[in-house]
Enzyme design. Structure first.
Site, PDB file in Angstrom:
ATOM      1  N   LYS A  50      37.057  38.100  42.767  1.00  0.00           N
ATOM      2  CA  LYS A  50      38.427  37.623  42.999  1.00  0.00           C
ATOM      3  C   LYS A  50      38.609  37.095  44.417  1.00  0.00           C
ATOM      4  O   LYS A  50      39.164  36.014  44.625  1.00  0.00           O
ATOM      5  CB  LYS A  50      39.419  38.742  42.684  1.00  0.00           C
ATOM      6  N   ASP A 103      43.588  37.814  39.468  1.00  0.00           N
ATOM      7  CA  ASP A 103      44.091  39.054  40.054  1.00  0.00           C
ATOM      8  C   ASP A 103      44.947  39.771  39.004  1.00  0.00           C
ATOM      9  O   ASP A 103      44.994  39.363  37.854  1.00  0.00           O
ATOM     10  CB  ASP A 103      44.913  38.752  41.303  1.00  0.00           C
TER      11      ASP A 103
END
Length: 280
Positions: free
Chosen positions: A222, A241
């Site tokens: 991420k 996310d």
DNA sequence: TACCAGGTCGCTG
DNA sequence: CAGCGACCTGGT
């Protein structure tokens, strides 16, 4: 063709930029060093530079205060002003009501071309964290290690400044357990070898950059995706996310149409993220 | 008081 | 290799 005309002496320029909204950019979670000053004015800090922007609500006119050289050599590129976002907005599937609404709401957001080192550290701090506290930590870090600029502002610290300071100096900045990631990354980016590594990242394609980044301590998929998107401008990077994961589960149970937005799904991601943030 | 926030690490099965 | 708990910290 967008033209920059000198507005008045003293380094203030008036620009006509379609699909540009500094307030939305500030609130879109891709950068943490834009601050509102009231009266629709904003201070932007990046790469040791400071610019002031003024934009009336809904107005197409943007006023930017900085040196002429900084405008053309830095901020123009930073704000991605040569990209036509109308093309991107027009490409959105009108049958996708959720995305259409999100993009309409987020019109004016641009994907910035931020400094690589600053973005790496910023998104290391961002993990399992919230935006106000991310901002606070970054300002504390800049205040402690960054070169002073005008009016009490500070530049983002260099890798060497953090690396040489050591672990104890990172206490009290609200970094929590992320301090060890930051110190390791500062050491990685310090010195000639560090510069060379950063350069190699800038020359890598998205896939290579993801690979290089995720080899580093504290950088997962991420965070690496955010670095690719918000610094290296690999707009095909699509960081997932907690917000995006929930959006995908709720609104795209059959799968998100990545094919339709091939090559720039990261920009679409940003509209989705901003819209979701605004709902809460 | 627990839970969450632009996740990742390290360990377990 | 997939799953899962721990993790700094400040705000509800």
């Amino acid at each position: 063709m967008i033209t920059a005309a000198e507005y008045k002496t003293g380094g203030s320029f008036a620009l006509q930029i379609p699909d540009f909204d500094i307030r939305k950019i500030m609130d879109s979670g891709q950068c943490f060093r834009i601050t509102p000053n009231g009266g629709n004015t904003f201070t932007v800090l990046s790469s040791g530079r400071l610019a002031r922007l003024k934009q009336e609500n809904g107005g197409t006119q943007l006023l930017i205060s900085c040196s002429e050289e900084d405008l053309h050599r830095y901020w123009w590129n930073y704000f991605d002003l040569s990209t036509d976002y109308a093309v991107i907005l027009a490409s959105i599937d009108p049958k996708d009501q959720y995305l259409s609404q999100a993009a309409s709401y987020g019109r004016g957001i641009r994907i910035l071309r931020q400094d690589l080192w600053e973005t790496i550290i910023s998104f290391l701090i961002s993990q399992n964290n919230n935006i106000p506290r991310i901002r606070k930590s970054i300002e504390a870090l800049c205040g402690r290690f960054g070169k002073p600029l005008e009016e009490g502002y500070h530049a983002f610290p260099t890798p060497d400044a953090i690396a040489q300071a050591g672990p104890d100096a990172l206490q009290g900045l609200g970094l929590g357990y992320r301090d060890k990631y930051i110190l390791a990354m500062a050491k990685r980016c310090a010195g000639p070898d560090g510069k060379e590594w950063l350069r190699s990242l800038e020359q890598a394609d998205c896939r290579e950059a993801m690979s290089l980044l995720t080899q580093e301590y504290g950088v997962g998929i991420k965070v690496a995706g955010c670095i690719c998107l918000f610094a290296l401008h690999h707009v095909d990077a699509f960081p997932i996310d907690t917000h995006i994961r929930q959006i995908l589960e709720k609104h795209y149970p059959e799968g998100f149409p990545f094919d339709h937005y091939q090559g720039y799904s990261g920009i679409i991601q940003q509209y989705l993220f901003y819209y979701d943030l605004a709902q809460k």
